[in-house]
Design a protein around this motif. Structure first.
Motif, PDB file in Angstrom:
ATOM      1  N   TYR A   1       0.834  -1.196   0.000  1.00 44.13           N
ATOM      2  CA  TYR A   1       0.000   0.000   0.000  1.00 44.13           C
ATOM      3  C   TYR A   1       0.874   1.254   0.000  1.00 44.13           C
ATOM      4  O   TYR A   1       0.650   2.180  -0.780  1.00 44.13           O
ATOM      5  CB  TYR A   1      -0.936   0.001   1.204  1.00 44.13           C
TER       6      TYR A   1
ATOM      7  N   LYS B   1       2.634   1.677  -3.398  1.00 49.20           N
ATOM      8  CA  LYS B   1       1.678   2.081  -4.426  1.00 49.20           C
ATOM      9  C   LYS B   1       1.318   3.551  -4.285  1.00 49.20           C
ATOM     10  O   LYS B   1       1.262   4.288  -5.279  1.00 49.20           O
ATOM     11  CB  LYS B   1       0.431   1.211  -4.322  1.00 49.20           C
ATOM     12  N   GLU B   2       1.091   4.000  -3.063  1.00 46.11           N
ATOM     13  CA  GLU B   2       0.723   5.397  -2.852  1.00 46.11           C
ATOM     14  C   GLU B   2       1.890   6.341  -3.157  1.00 46.11           C
ATOM     15  O   GLU B   2       1.682   7.433  -3.701  1.00 46.11           O
ATOM     16  CB  GLU B   2       0.240   5.595  -1.408  1.00 46.11           C
TER      17      GLU B   2
ATOM     18  N   LYS C   1       2.015   6.576  -6.897  1.00 43.66           N
ATOM     19  CA  LYS C   1       0.948   7.445  -7.391  1.00 43.66           C
ATOM     20  C   LYS C   1       1.274   8.919  -7.161  1.00 43.66           C
ATOM     21  O   LYS C   1       1.013   9.776  -8.018  1.00 43.66           O
ATOM     22  CB  LYS C   1      -0.375   7.078  -6.710  1.00 43.66           C
TER      23      LYS C   1
ATOM     24  N   THR D   1      -6.864  -0.811 -11.035  1.00 39.96           N
ATOM     25  CA  THR D   1      -6.350   0.065  -9.980  1.00 39.96           C
ATOM     26  C   THR D   1      -7.362   0.219  -8.861  1.00 39.96           C
ATOM     27  O   THR D   1      -7.026   0.143  -7.668  1.00 39.96           O
ATOM     28  CB  THR D   1      -5.988   1.448 -10.552  1.00 39.96           C
ATOM     29  N   GLU D   2      -8.617   0.421  -9.228  1.00 39.30           N
ATOM     30  CA  GLU D   2      -9.668   0.588  -8.228  1.00 39.30           C
ATOM     31  C   GLU D   2      -9.822  -0.674  -7.364  1.00 39.30           C
ATOM     32  O   GLU D   2      -9.978  -0.582  -6.142  1.00 39.30           O
ATOM     33  CB  GLU D   2     -10.997   0.910  -8.899  1.00 39.30           C
TER      34      GLU D   2
ATOM     35  N   GLN E   1      -7.509  -3.059  -6.914  1.00 42.95           N
ATOM     36  CA  GLN E   1      -6.292  -3.185  -6.113  1.00 42.95           C
ATOM     37  C   GLN E   1      -6.408  -2.366  -4.824  1.00 42.95           C
ATOM     38  O   GLN E   1      -6.148  -2.864  -3.722  1.00 42.95           O
ATOM     39  CB  GLN E   1      -5.094  -2.669  -6.921  1.00 42.95           C
ATOM     40  N   ASP E   2      -6.790  -1.106  -4.968  1.00 38.50           N
ATOM     41  CA  ASP E   2      -6.933  -0.231  -3.805  1.00 38.50           C
ATOM     42  C   ASP E   2      -7.953  -0.779  -2.817  1.00 38.50           C
ATOM     43  O   ASP E   2      -7.734  -0.774  -1.604  1.00 38.50           O
ATOM     44  CB  ASP E   2      -7.353   1.168  -4.256  1.00 38.50           C
ATOM     45  N   ARG E   3      -9.049  -1.258  -3.354  1.00 34.50           N
ATOM     46  CA  ARG E   3     -10.136  -1.737  -2.491  1.00 34.50           C
ATOM     47  C   ARG E   3      -9.732  -3.005  -1.742  1.00 34.50           C
ATOM     48  O   ARG E   3     -10.072  -3.175  -0.556  1.00 34.50           O
ATOM     49  CB  ARG E   3     -11.396  -1.999  -3.325  1.00 34.50           C
TER      50      ARG E   3
ATOM     51  N   LYS F   1      -7.370  -2.115   1.205  1.00 33.71           N
ATOM     52  CA  LYS F   1      -8.094  -1.528   2.334  1.00 33.71           C
ATOM     53  C   LYS F   1      -8.961  -2.581   3.026  1.00 33.71           C
ATOM     54  O   LYS F   1      -9.078  -2.597   4.254  1.00 33.71           O
ATOM     55  CB  LYS F   1      -8.955  -0.359   1.863  1.00 33.71           C
TER      56      LYS F   1
END
Length: 234
Positions: free
Chosen positions: A17, A20-21, A24, A116-117, A119-121, A124
């Motif tokens: 995480y 990745k952030e 970004k 991407t969406e 992956q993020d979800r 979390k």
């Protein structure tokens, strides 16, 4: 021509995480949002998990060779860093789960421009909410939340679709001797190992854009990654 970014990651990995952030943020700083192609690759920290179960922090601490108190202190520091990036980690609530089907679902999401969406979800869901990402009902709910079709998602999960693509990624990681995640490769030339700071991604992206020589990036300190079924902290 877009800059390609290959990212190997798993979903019980807080450093994935963070990495990745930071990536970004670097992309945003350099105004490259429309000029990069992020390709997500599967990696399993523990492919041998048969049944999902709550994390055993005492066992985890013993595996790392530290006391439970030391583990909790390191998790507190990591939690503060994650909080700065928008994730409230509840490591004590983490469900240890086999991520193979989650990776299959991300492969499907890639075909729908939703990788991407999802992956993020998934990150979390695992790190913040303590959800079982091996559970098909959980995966379906998460996928629908990011805009995927419910019936299509169920069809993928209830089949063997995209399993071969996941296996190819796992084989590729072994061939490249990738032992921990996150692991990034920019333009098939520039590797970045671990949750490196934003400036490292910026520098590497600039190097790739300028087609500089592909000398290996020197690591200034031990990278922060997840390996096997544990994570490595400073």
């Amino acid at each position: 021509m877009k800059v390609t970014i290959d990212m190997y990651s798993d979903y019980a990995c807080p450093f994935c995480y963070l990495g990745k952030e930071n990536l970004k943020a670097a992309i945003k700083t350099l105004h490259l949002q429309d000029d990069v192609d992020i390709r997500y690759h599967s990696f399993q920290l523990d492919p041998n998990i048969d049944q999902s179960h709550p994390i055993d922090l005492e066992h985890f601490a013993k595996m790392k060779g530290i006391s439970l108190q030391q583990l909790l202190e390191s998790q507190k520091e990591l939690g503060e860093r994650l909080q700065e990036k928008g994730l409230t980690m509840h490591y004590d609530k983490l469900i240890v789960a086999n991520s193979f089907d989650a990776h299959r679902l991300v492969k499907y999401a890639t075909t729908q421009n939703k990788a991407t969406e999802l992956q993020d979800r998934l990150l979390k869901a695992s790190l913040e909410q303590g959800l079982d990402i091996a559970d098909y009902n959980v995966l379906t709910t998460l996928a629908v939340e990011v805009g995927l079709d419910k019936d299509a998602v169920k069809a993928v999960l209830n089949s063997g679709d995209y399993a071969y693509s996941v296996i190819q990624d796992l084989d590729s990681a072994r061939e490249q001797n990738i032992s921990g995640v996150p692991f990034f490769v920019i333009n098939n030339r520039y590797p970045i190992y671990g949750a490196q700071p934003e400036y490292r991604f910026e520098d590497t992206l600039r190097r790739a854009l300028l087609e500089m020589d592909d000398a290996p990036i020197k690591k200034e300190k031990k990278p922060e990654v997840c390996e096997g079924d544990c994570c490595l902290f400073e």
